[in-house]
Write an enzyme that holds these catalytic residues in place. Structure first.
Site, PDB file in Angstrom:
ATOM      1  N   SER A  14     -11.410 -31.291 -25.471  1.00  0.00           N
ATOM      2  CA  SER A  14     -10.431 -30.908 -24.458  1.00  0.00           C
ATOM      3  C   SER A  14     -10.506 -31.914 -23.321  1.00  0.00           C
ATOM      4  O   SER A  14     -11.320 -32.836 -23.334  1.00  0.00           O
ATOM      5  CB  SER A  14     -10.732 -29.499 -23.924  1.00  0.00           C
ATOM      6  OG  SER A  14     -11.986 -29.496 -23.248  1.00  0.00           O
ATOM      7  N   LYS A  15      -9.656 -31.728 -22.320  1.00  0.00           N
ATOM      8  CA  LYS A  15      -9.621 -32.685 -21.209  1.00  0.00           C
ATOM      9  C   LYS A  15     -10.957 -32.763 -20.473  1.00  0.00           C
ATOM     10  O   LYS A  15     -11.325 -33.804 -19.951  1.00  0.00           O
ATOM     11  CB  LYS A  15      -8.507 -32.309 -20.233  1.00  0.00           C
ATOM     12  CG  LYS A  15      -7.111 -32.610 -20.767  1.00  0.00           C
ATOM     13  CD  LYS A  15      -6.036 -32.351 -19.738  1.00  0.00           C
ATOM     14  CE  LYS A  15      -4.666 -32.714 -20.287  1.00  0.00           C
ATOM     15  NZ  LYS A  15      -3.591 -32.475 -19.290  1.00  0.00           N
ATOM     16  N   ARG A  16     -11.690 -31.654 -20.456  1.00  0.00           N
ATOM     17  CA  ARG A  16     -12.970 -31.682 -19.742  1.00  0.00           C
ATOM     18  C   ARG A  16     -13.979 -32.580 -20.452  1.00  0.00           C
ATOM     19  O   ARG A  16     -14.938 -33.048 -19.847  1.00  0.00           O
ATOM     20  CB  ARG A  16     -13.534 -30.269 -19.576  1.00  0.00           C
ATOM     21  CG  ARG A  16     -13.983 -29.612 -20.854  1.00  0.00           C
ATOM     22  CD  ARG A  16     -14.393 -28.163 -20.618  1.00  0.00           C
ATOM     23  NE  ARG A  16     -14.696 -27.466 -21.850  1.00  0.00           N
ATOM     24  CZ  ARG A  16     -15.874 -27.453 -22.436  1.00  0.00           C
ATOM     25  NH1 ARG A  16     -16.872 -28.120 -21.902  1.00  0.00           N
ATOM     26  NH2 ARG A  16     -16.065 -26.780 -23.560  1.00  0.00           N
ATOM     27  N   GLY A  22     -13.018 -35.434 -21.937  1.00  0.00           N
ATOM     28  CA  GLY A  22     -12.504 -36.798 -21.917  1.00  0.00           C
ATOM     29  C   GLY A  22     -11.352 -36.993 -22.878  1.00  0.00           C
ATOM     30  O   GLY A  22     -11.085 -38.117 -23.312  1.00  0.00           O
TER      31      GLY A  22
END
Length: 473
Positions: free
Chosen positions: A242-244, A246
């Site tokens: 996920s975006k957390r 990277g």
């Protein structure tokens, strides 16, 4: 398959080119180059509401920046809608597909019945053998493929191994919607066949599509390409990326200051390896890469490892290349215009002179830029808290006396400057650090910097003495 290997990358331009897509493109590119084949690009832009020109441009720019050069012109899927319809009509004419007039309500009832009975097969085939003359008036039908009712659909996947589906569990899939637009699985097969794709290398999230696509290939009498479904990328904690973790677009990695060589090298190692080799050239990756060597297990994205790999390429890059990359980066980052103007005022040659002292600490281009802030800072410098602490006590008075000594240095070079500062420290009864640290703070505004004598040489005599004077008592 005989003939040259032909691979493809087929992104959908409905968002950014994420890191998983980049690795898929890389593996396709590497395998094509390894085998002396061709690497093609197809833009799957059939979702007209969500596909954007900006996303297409970002995909093309991102691949070009990474050095993943494709062969020929990109193919745009939407422009091939007539060809997709033609194949559907051929299947109809050959009795391998049929019109289905099932209503939304009927389909909902079938899904509910399948759910109650625990069946994966949702559509019950009620229009498979019915005469279209029985169709309800005013209903626009879909076209469904007549899938085999018995036996198995099998692929020998180059990564996943033998994968088997029971045909009794598979629906007659829709190939053309009621508005005559093709579904994804139909368009992909037609395009891959017409493009001559010999090897379909893609993420394992597409494995469920493979059974449908193989059935369509066989219905058309086309040769099924070699398939290789590579595992997805997870976060360092093993969770779905996920975006957390990277999960950013390739343009974000570019703006974070990664080099294309560093990103390519790191992504090669996500799910593929060649012995214990961690750092290798593009030429070596091409020579070594084989899709059969890709691991089955999901790879884990480790941003710290990426930074370490990138730091190697920072250290190996020429000053000319790094300055070119920094110029490009500043052109697309917030506040970059002001920094560019300051570097131009100071002189890019000054930055080139500073790079040998900056490279060892830098993991990205942003680190280089941040590390060179002292070079482009305007006087009087803004001091960080640690630098202010270094200038407490008698440090400012010490700097005033040091300035007099330094003004006498004939050759403004690191060795001569080091000799002068060491001589001053010894003569004044101080350790070198008690002089060098306040000097560093005065020259850079920070407690940490490249070697202070290199900093003085890069700044030049006039600027060095002026900055010392600004902080001297």
């Amino acid at each position: 398959m005989s003939g040259p290997v032909i691979t493809r990358f087929a992104p959908s331009p409905t968002g950014f080119l994420h890191i998983g897509g980049v690795r898929t493109a890389l593996f396709n590119w590497l395998y094509a180059r390894h085998t002396g084949g061709r690497f093609l690009l197809r833009i799957e832009d059939t979702d007209r509401e969500r596909s954007t020109e900006a996303a297409i441009a970002a995909i093309l720019d991102g691949l070009a920046w990474l050095g993943l050069n494709w062969d020929g012109e990109p193919l745009y899927q939407f422009a091939r809608a007539a060809r997709h319809r033609e194949v559907a009509q051929q299947l109809l004419a050959e009795g391998k597909a049929y019109y289905c007039y099932a209503s939304p309500q009927e389909l909902a009832e079938m899904r509910e019945a399948a759910r109650r009975q625990g069946r994966s097969k949702l559509y019950d085939g009620r229009w498979r053998e019915r005469d279209p003359k029985q169709a309800p008036p005013g209903v626009k039908p879909v076209i469904r493929l007549k899938a085999p009712l018995e036996g198995e659909t099998v692929i020998e996947d180059r990564v996943q191994g033998r994968v088997v589906w029971q045909n009794a569990d598979l629906d007659d899939m829709i190939i053309l919607r009621s508005d005559a637009t093709p579904v994804y699985n139909h368009a992909v097969v037609v395009d891959d066949h017409d493009m001559g794709i010999t090897h379909v290398i893609r993420g394992s999230d597409h494995l469920t599509n493979a059974a449908r696509q193989v059935q369509l290939y066989r219905a058309m009498g086309w040769e099924v390409p070699v398939m290789a479904h590579i595992p997805l990328i997870h976060g360092a904690d093993g969770a779905k990326l996920s975006k957390r973790h990277g999960a950013l677009g390739v343009e974000a990695y570019r703006e974070l200051g990664y080099l294309p060589e560093g990103l390519r090298n790191y992504l090669c190692r996500l799910g593929w390896s060649h012995g214990d080799a961690e750092i290798f050239s593009t030429e070596q990756a091409i020579a070594w890469f084989d899709i059969a060597d890709v691991n089955k297990a999901p790879a884990r994205l480790d941003m710290a490892k990426l930074a370490d790999v990138n730091s190697h390429y920072i250290r190996q890059a020429s000053d000319e290349e790094l300055i070119g990359r920094i110029k490009d980066l500043l052109a697309v980052t917030s506040g970059g215009e002001k920094s560019t103007a300051r570097f131009e005022a100071v002189g890019w040659d000054r930055l080139a002179a500073a790079l040998p002292g900056l490279k060892p600490r830098a993991k990205t281009l942003l680190d280089l830029i941040d590390g060179a802030v002292w070079l482009i800072s305007e006087r009087p410098l803004s001091l960080d808290d640690k630098a202010k602490k270094l200038l407490e006590g008698d440090a400012r008075g010490l700097l005033g006396r040091l300035k007099v000594e330094l003004s006498q240095v004939a050759e403004w070079q690191p060795a001569a400057l080091e000799t002068a500062v060491k001589g001053f420290a010894a003569a004044s009864g101080h350790k070198l650090g008690q002089v060098a640290q306040p000097l560093r703070a005065a020259l850079t505004g920070r407690a940490v910097s490249p070697p202070v004598f290199d900093v003085m040489a890069v700044l030049g005599r006039a600027e060095t003495l002026a900055r010392i004077q600004d902080q001297a008592a």
